[in-house]
Design a protein around this motif. Structure first.
Motif, PDB file in Angstrom:
ATOM      1  N   TRP A 131      -7.700  28.945 -22.318  1.00 49.56           N
ATOM      2  CA  TRP A 131      -8.286  29.558 -23.516  1.00 49.56           C
ATOM      3  C   TRP A 131      -9.523  28.819 -24.035  1.00 49.56           C
ATOM      4  O   TRP A 131     -10.154  29.246 -25.000  1.00 49.56           O
ATOM      5  N   GLY A 132      -9.893  27.730 -23.402  1.00 49.75           N
ATOM      6  CA  GLY A 132     -11.084  27.019 -23.852  1.00 49.75           C
ATOM      7  C   GLY A 132     -11.393  25.818 -22.980  1.00 49.75           C
ATOM      8  O   GLY A 132     -10.666  25.516 -22.022  1.00 49.75           O
ATOM      9  N   LYS A 262      -9.493  27.259 -31.328  1.00 49.97           N
ATOM     10  CA  LYS A 262      -9.983  28.309 -30.427  1.00 49.97           C
ATOM     11  C   LYS A 262     -11.436  28.654 -30.727  1.00 49.97           C
ATOM     12  O   LYS A 262     -12.225  28.916 -29.817  1.00 49.97           O
ATOM     13  N   LYS A 267     -13.368  30.751 -25.774  1.00 45.24           N
ATOM     14  CA  LYS A 267     -12.534  31.946 -25.731  1.00 45.24           C
ATOM     15  C   LYS A 267     -11.693  31.958 -24.467  1.00 45.24           C
ATOM     16  O   LYS A 267     -11.960  31.260 -23.495  1.00 45.24           O
ATOM     17  N   ARG A 268     -10.690  32.819 -24.493  1.00 43.37           N
ATOM     18  CA  ARG A 268      -9.763  32.886 -23.362  1.00 43.37           C
ATOM     19  C   ARG A 268     -10.453  33.387 -22.100  1.00 43.37           C
ATOM     20  O   ARG A 268     -11.306  34.261 -22.143  1.00 43.37           O
TER      21      ARG A 268
END
Length: 287
Positions: A131-132, A262, A267-268
């Protein structure tokens, strides 16, 4: 004699799949001249028996066990007593190392004598995937420690002689859970410095439960370590706000911290890192 000693501590890991993936990510390294020292810190017998059985899969693994739970600093210091490598690499039981990690870090330290330690960037992932990405300063200075620790502890490789000079990790109770932050600052106080490769060679597991683990007493420990470390580094004057930063962060609900992280780190991505390791594929991807 192995060139690298990889050190990992375990303690009642709730998800054995995570441990298996962490171990396998080291065993599948492109650099093969290493020993893998795993020390169980007094886990329940059921977990330890499973771990002992799993570690039989590779002769490079040396498995130790503490008589009771002592904490990570004690556990890593015990691993150091058995380590034979010129370079010491860290690993945690729920993270993942990219296939080229040891090779790239060893190559850097072997050709850059000015640096005592090398880290790297890290993917941030949970059960849904990456996710990052956490990017760290390439050449951290003393002032860099004010915000946070400038190295990801389980992703670093250190020269053995430097760890020995600093007498390993400090096992004092008030440094529990922040022994890495303390070690890195002591290293800079002693005149050494580190470098972060601008390459994503590690995957750090960070999910909702990660925030719930950060209990209030650990935050007080970090405040104390920050105060003493900043003072020794000569950066405390005018920066007391950074000493109490962990307490302020502790007042923010875990779900809010998760959202803020996040936003900060990206972002994912549609990439299942666990599946890559499980199927024996090269874990590194280009961004």
């Amino acid at each position: 004699m192995p060139r690298i000693s990889v050190l990992m501590g375990t303690y009642n890991e709730t998800n054995r799949k995570h441990v298996r993936l962490a171990i396998d990510s080291i065993l599948r390294q492109t650099f093969t001249d290493f020993e893998f020292i795993i020390c169980d810190d007094g886990s329940e017998i059921g977990f330890y028996r499973w771990l002992a059985q799993y570690c039989k899969k590779d002769k490079r693994i040396i498995l130790l066990r503490n008589d009771k739970n002592h904490g990570l600093a004690f556990t890593l210091n015990r691993c150091l007593e058995y380590a034979k490598g010129d370079f010491i690499a860290r690993m945690d039981a729920d993270d993942i190392s990219m296939a080229a990690r040891l090779e790239r870090q060893h190559s850097f330290l072997a050709s850059h004598a000015a640096y005592a330690l090398v880290g790297c960037y890290a993917y941030l992932f949970d059960e849904k995937g990456v996710w990052g990405i956490r990017r760290l300063p390439e050449k951290p200075g003393k002032m860099s420690f004010l915000q946070t620790s400038v190295f990801i502890h389980p992703a670093v490789m250190i020269r053995r002689e430097v760890i020995e000079e600093l007498h390993g990790y400090d096992e004092q109770p008030w440094k529990l859970r922040v022994e890495d932050y303390d070690f890195f600052m002591r290293m800079y106080v002693a005149g050494y410095c580190g470098y972060n490769l601008p390459e994503t060679l590690f995957a750090y597991r960070e999910n909702n439960s990660s925030y719930r683990k950060r209990k209030l007493r650990w935050r007080f420990h970090e405040c104390a370590v920050r105060y003493c470390g900043f003072q020794s580094l000569g950066v405390l004057h005018g920066n007391i706000r950074y000493v109490v930063k962990p307490l302020a962060a502790g007042m923010i609900p875990a779900w809010v911290m998760r959202v803020l992280r996040k936003i900060k780190y990206g972002k994912r991505m549609a990439w299942k890192i666990e599946g890559a390791v499980e199927h024996g594929r090269d874990c590194h991807i280009k961004l």
